[in-house]
Design a protein around this motif. Structure first.
Motif, PDB file in Angstrom:
ATOM      1  N   ASN A  19      -9.309 -27.429 -22.601  1.00 47.42           N
ATOM      2  CA  ASN A  19     -10.567 -27.748 -21.923  1.00 47.42           C
ATOM      3  C   ASN A  19     -11.471 -28.579 -22.821  1.00 47.42           C
ATOM      4  OD1 ASN A  19     -10.069 -26.611 -19.466  1.00 47.42           O
ATOM      5  ND2 ASN A  19     -11.063 -24.660 -19.932  1.00 47.42           N
ATOM      6  N   GLU A  96      -9.499 -37.988 -14.479  1.00 46.44           N
ATOM      7  CA  GLU A  96      -9.517 -36.596 -14.017  1.00 46.44           C
ATOM      8  C   GLU A  96      -8.280 -35.865 -14.517  1.00 46.44           C
ATOM      9  OE1 GLU A  96      -9.595 -34.334  -9.740  1.00 46.44           O
ATOM     10  OE2 GLU A  96     -10.587 -36.264  -9.921  1.00 46.44           O
ATOM     11  N   GLU A  98      -5.621 -33.014 -15.033  1.00 47.18           N
ATOM     12  CA  GLU A  98      -5.150 -31.909 -14.196  1.00 47.18           C
ATOM     13  C   GLU A  98      -5.487 -30.594 -14.900  1.00 47.18           C
ATOM     14  OE1 GLU A  98      -3.587 -31.975 -11.191  1.00 47.18           O
ATOM     15  OE2 GLU A  98      -3.796 -34.144 -11.083  1.00 47.18           O
ATOM     16  N   PRO A  99      -5.685 -29.528 -14.132  1.00 44.81           N
ATOM     17  CA  PRO A  99      -5.979 -28.226 -14.763  1.00 44.81           C
ATOM     18  C   PRO A  99      -4.825 -27.774 -15.665  1.00 44.81           C
ATOM     19  CG  PRO A  99      -6.320 -28.136 -12.378  1.00 44.81           C
ATOM     20  CD  PRO A  99      -5.676 -29.453 -12.685  1.00 44.81           C
TER      21      PRO A  99
END
Length: 146
Positions: A19, A96, A98-99
């Protein structure tokens, strides 16, 4: 039991690290929200969670990509402006990730040209690369009908 606790702790650390990396941006890209286009200062801003360019007359050109976004930069870290067929062209990018645990990343970019005194946005192009850096001139011109 100890192995399970250790695995959980490592997983949490890895998730936090991923993160933190995902939230970091290229320093040049983070500062690339203003560009001078033929004497007009254009500023990127958040307009209802969409990227938009604020013009000197305070009007907005809302783009077809989500916020946050930044301007494509040249090798010196300055917003890149290309000249082609009597038009000045810039690119706005959105990344963006990805998680976690995925390492994939989606990107979008949209070219904006100033031609005959007006701004026009191209279609949006997508990709799987999320690294800021120099783009080829074809990225600036290919999304428009000339």
């Amino acid at each position: 039991m100890i192995k399970r606790a250790l695995l959980a702790a490592l997983s949490s650390s890895l998730f936090l690290s991923l993160n933190a990396c995902a939230e970091q941006t290229d320093p040049a890209a983070a500062q690339s929200v203003q560009v001078d286009l033929a004497g007009q200062t254009l500023t990127l801003e958040n307009h209802g969670q969409r990227c938009a360019l604020r013009k000197p007359d305070q009007s907005l050109l809302t783009l077809d990509m989500p916020w946050p976004c930044h301007l494509s930069v040249d090798r010196k870290g300055l917003p890149r402006v290309e000249r082609f067929n009597n038009a000045l062209i810039i690119i706005v990018q959105h990344f963006e990730p990805e998680p976690a645990p995925s390492t994939e990343c989606r990107s979008q970019y949209q070219a904006i040209r100033q031609i005959e005194g007006r701004l026009e946005a191209s279609i949006v192009a997508g990709g799987g690369r999320c690294m800021a850096g120099a783009l080829d001139q074809k990225n600036f011109v290919a999304l428009f009908t000339w």
